[in-house]
Design a protein around this motif. Structure first.
Motif, PDB file in Angstrom:
ATOM      1  N   GLN A   1      48.500  32.521  37.316  1.00 30.73           N
ATOM      2  CA  GLN A   1      47.673  31.987  36.240  1.00 30.73           C
ATOM      3  C   GLN A   1      48.414  32.022  34.902  1.00 30.73           C
ATOM      4  O   GLN A   1      48.313  31.091  34.098  1.00 30.73           O
ATOM      5  CB  GLN A   1      46.368  32.794  36.127  1.00 30.73           C
ATOM      6  CG  GLN A   1      45.444  32.681  37.328  1.00 30.73           C
ATOM      7  CD  GLN A   1      44.514  31.474  37.244  1.00 30.73           C
ATOM      8  OE1 GLN A   1      44.903  30.410  36.790  1.00 30.73           O
ATOM      9  NE2 GLN A   1      43.286  31.645  37.695  1.00 30.73           N
TER      10      GLN A   1
ATOM     11  N   ASN B   1      43.399  31.254  31.346  1.00 29.27           N
ATOM     12  CA  ASN B   1      42.501  32.022  32.215  1.00 29.27           C
ATOM     13  C   ASN B   1      42.768  33.524  32.180  1.00 29.27           C
ATOM     14  O   ASN B   1      42.040  34.291  32.821  1.00 29.27           O
ATOM     15  CB  ASN B   1      42.622  31.536  33.663  1.00 29.27           C
ATOM     16  CG  ASN B   1      41.874  30.234  33.896  1.00 29.27           C
ATOM     17  OD1 ASN B   1      40.912  29.930  33.196  1.00 29.27           O
ATOM     18  ND2 ASN B   1      42.318  29.460  34.863  1.00 29.27           N
TER      19      ASN B   1
ATOM     20  N   LYS C   1      33.848  31.681  31.289  1.00 31.81           N
ATOM     21  CA  LYS C   1      34.571  30.544  31.871  1.00 31.81           C
ATOM     22  C   LYS C   1      33.843  29.232  31.634  1.00 31.81           C
ATOM     23  O   LYS C   1      34.468  28.183  31.423  1.00 31.81           O
ATOM     24  CB  LYS C   1      34.758  30.786  33.372  1.00 31.81           C
ATOM     25  CG  LYS C   1      35.444  29.650  34.120  1.00 31.81           C
ATOM     26  CD  LYS C   1      36.872  29.459  33.666  1.00 31.81           C
ATOM     27  CE  LYS C   1      37.567  28.363  34.469  1.00 31.81           C
ATOM     28  NZ  LYS C   1      38.922  28.073  33.962  1.00 31.81           N
TER      29      LYS C   1
END
Length: 220
Positions: free
Chosen positions: A111, A118, A142
């Motif tokens: 990520q 993220n 998110k």
């Protein structure tokens, strides 16, 4: 095991920093992420011309100070994220165990290289040993909770855009791993992590081959 974890964390962080400093940063950072983090006044009132990052207000609260510290430099922002992540690597090794630590190293590193925006969602997930509320806050951060309702349309498009399903899926996998460790079946934790690892190996392999095939088709 403490010194082994320290050594592994130092080596991992060095590898991450070399990669970040040498490789091109994801294109979404200069085109979407940085503009979206740079104008908070336009954040809470909908403006169709504004570059919204379709994440929640919690995500902005975490990332705005970090990106300001990095002076809105995309590469430096990722470097700062990697350095902050050192603390979380140690924390995971102490409170979530070796299996979750290994899973986090794999998911977090991928990520960080491909979707560093993220990273803060990962942090919320692994803070779950402090309180279950962090497992609830992660999906809230998110998704564009707290932003104008029109921004939810951006999320629907984002999930299906290119390989974004991979990034959402990896976050979901980390969430499930931590949830299982704390509240479900610790006895089969290793099997779950290995199973997810095998599954993601196939998914990422397929995505790579698909991307390579498309490049060949588009080549003159």
């Amino acid at each position: 095991m403490t010194w082994e974890i320290v050594g592994a964390t130092i080596a991992l962080t060095a590898f991450r920093l070399v990669w970040i400093l040498k490789r091109p940063i994801p294109k979404d950072i200069p085109f979407y992420i940085l503009p979206g983090l740079s104008n908070l006044r336009r954040l809470l009132r909908y403006d169709p011309d504004f570059s919204y990052v379709p994440y929640g207000l919690i995500w902005y609260v975490i990332n705005v100070p970090i990106v300001r510290l990095a002076r809105y430099n995309g590469r430096l922002w990722i470097v700062v994220l990697a350095l902050i992540d050192v603390a979380f690597l140690w924390y995971i090794s102490q409170f979530l165990g070796l299996t979750v630590f290994i899973a986090y190293v794999m998911i977090g590193t991928f990520q960080l290289f491909r979707a560093p925006w993220n990273a803060s969602i990962n942090w919320l997930i692994v803070l779950a040993p402090i309180s279950w509320i962090f497992l609830a806050l992660a999906p809230i951060a998110k998704l564009p909770v707290g932003l104008p309702v029109q921004v939810w349309g951006y999320t629907e498009r984002a999930i299906g855009h290119q390989h974004n399903y991979i990034y959402y899926g990896l976050l979901g996998s980390l969430w499930l791993i931590v949830f299982n460790h704390l509240y479900f079946l610790q006895g089969i934790e290793t099997s779950i992590v290995v199973g997810l690892g095998v599954l993601w190996t196939f998914i990422l392999g397929y995505a790579y081959l698909e991307r390579r095939a498309k490049r060949r088709e588009s080549a003159p």
